[in-house]
Design a protein around this motif. Structure first.
Motif, mmCIF file in Angstrom:
data_model
loop_
_atom_site.group_PDB
_atom_site.id
_atom_site.type_symbol
_atom_site.label_atom_id
_atom_site.label_comp_id
_atom_site.label_asym_id
_atom_site.label_seq_id
_atom_site.Cartn_x
_atom_site.Cartn_y
_atom_site.Cartn_z
ATOM 1 N N LYS A 5 0.837 -1.214 0.000
ATOM 2 C CA LYS A 5 0.000 0.000 0.000
ATOM 3 C C LYS A 5 0.865 1.254 0.000
ATOM 4 O O LYS A 5 0.550 2.233 -0.679
ATOM 5 N N GLN A 10 -2.533 2.031 -5.767
ATOM 6 C CA GLN A 10 -3.429 1.510 -6.798
ATOM 7 C C GLN A 10 -3.340 -0.016 -6.881
ATOM 8 O O GLN A 10 -4.359 -0.696 -7.016
ATOM 9 N N ALA A 13 -5.206 -1.427 -3.914
ATOM 10 C CA ALA A 13 -6.661 -1.365 -4.080
ATOM 11 C C ALA A 13 -7.148 -2.434 -5.058
ATOM 12 O O ALA A 13 -8.186 -3.072 -4.832
ATOM 13 N N THR A 14 -6.398 -2.640 -6.130
ATOM 14 C CA THR A 14 -6.774 -3.650 -7.111
ATOM 15 C C THR A 14 -6.712 -5.043 -6.512
ATOM 16 O O THR A 14 -7.590 -5.881 -6.748
ATOM 17 N N GLN A 16 -7.089 -5.862 -3.396
ATOM 18 C CA GLN A 16 -8.174 -6.035 -2.424
ATOM 19 C C GLN A 16 -9.472 -6.455 -3.112
ATOM 20 O O GLN A 16 -10.303 -7.151 -2.515
ATOM 21 N N LEU A 17 -9.656 -6.058 -4.362
ATOM 22 C CA LEU A 17 -10.872 -6.413 -5.102
ATOM 23 C C LEU A 17 -10.936 -7.904 -5.420
ATOM 24 O O LEU A 17 -12.011 -8.428 -5.738
ATOM 25 N N THR A 18 -9.793 -8.604 -5.349
ATOM 26 C CA THR A 18 -9.760 -10.031 -5.670
ATOM 27 C C THR A 18 -10.142 -10.909 -4.490
ATOM 28 O O THR A 18 -10.103 -12.136 -4.603
ATOM 29 N N ASN A 19 -10.485 -10.300 -3.351
ATOM 30 C CA ASN A 19 -10.884 -11.036 -2.144
ATOM 31 C C ASN A 19 -9.780 -11.970 -1.649
ATOM 32 O O ASN A 19 -9.838 -13.193 -1.866
#
Length: 206
Positions: A5, A10, A13-14, A16-19
């Motif tokens: 982080k 960026q 954040a990307t 984190q979207l993948t769980n």
């Protein structure tokens, strides 16, 4: 993740979207005796059924059933002929662990708890609960190099601390019953119902 982080928000954040709960070993359930986070199983399955996928639904399912039936039968024969206590892969992993344990240093504490140093990092190994601070032992079911260092230092066998999931007996039990054959379609019982009707004809693209 904190380092990522700070380096690239960026990318953080990307990711984190993948769980991460579904793929990071940090969140894997303890006691499953598996740390595999790859999709090799689905890739292998897709390659195996590539010919069956070209067939109509019922033939497709029958083809997959037959492949699974034969595969299970072959696996049972392999397990039944095995002369060793553990599976071949488990034995290879155990040998690798024993070799890696030579690079660790053990310090004894009370109540069968030890501190093991490896590559400048210290890990707590509890032999009573069979856990290590690296979490690998309790996650995989095979002692890690830190636990193996303690076991060898106590002049015991690493094999005695391996989960029985990796034994020949469990492997045979997994494939013991297998999948039963099915009679051919002309021999299936009749239910006195209407047969499956073809879809209605229509103009245009399918």
């Amino acid at each position: 993740m904190a380092e990522l982080k700070a380096y690239n928000p960026q990318a953080y954040a990307t990711l984190q979207l993948t769980n991460p709960l579904t793929w990071s070993r940090a969140f894997f359930k303890i006691g499953t005796c598996c740390n595999d986070n790859l999709n090799n199983l689905s890739e292998s399955f897709n390659i195996t059924i590539r010919q069956a996928r070209k067939k109509p639904l019922l033939d497709l399912l029958e083809d997959i059933r037959r492949q699974c039936m034969v595969r299970n039968a072959k696996r049972f024969l392999i397990a039944d002929r095995l002369k060793t206590r553990f599976t071949k892969r488990a034995h290879a992993e155990i040998e690798k662990i024993i070799a890696g344990a030579g690079n660790c240093q053990r310090l004894m504490a009370r109540h069968n708890i030890h501190e093991v140093s490896s590559n400048g990092v210290n890990y707590r190994v509890d032999m009573n609960q069979r856990i290590c601070g690296c979490r690998k032992w309790q996650m995989v079911g095979i002692p890690c190099i830190h636990a193996a260092c303690v076991i060898i230092g106590k002049k015991e066998k690493v094999e005695d601390y391996v989960s029985d999931y990796y034994t020949k007996i469990r492997w045979r039990e997994t494939y013991r019953d297998g999948i039963m054959p099915v009679q051919g379609m002309p021999l299936w019982p009749r239910l006195n119902r209407l047969p499956v009707l073809p879809p209605p004809w229509r103009k245009g693209n399918p």
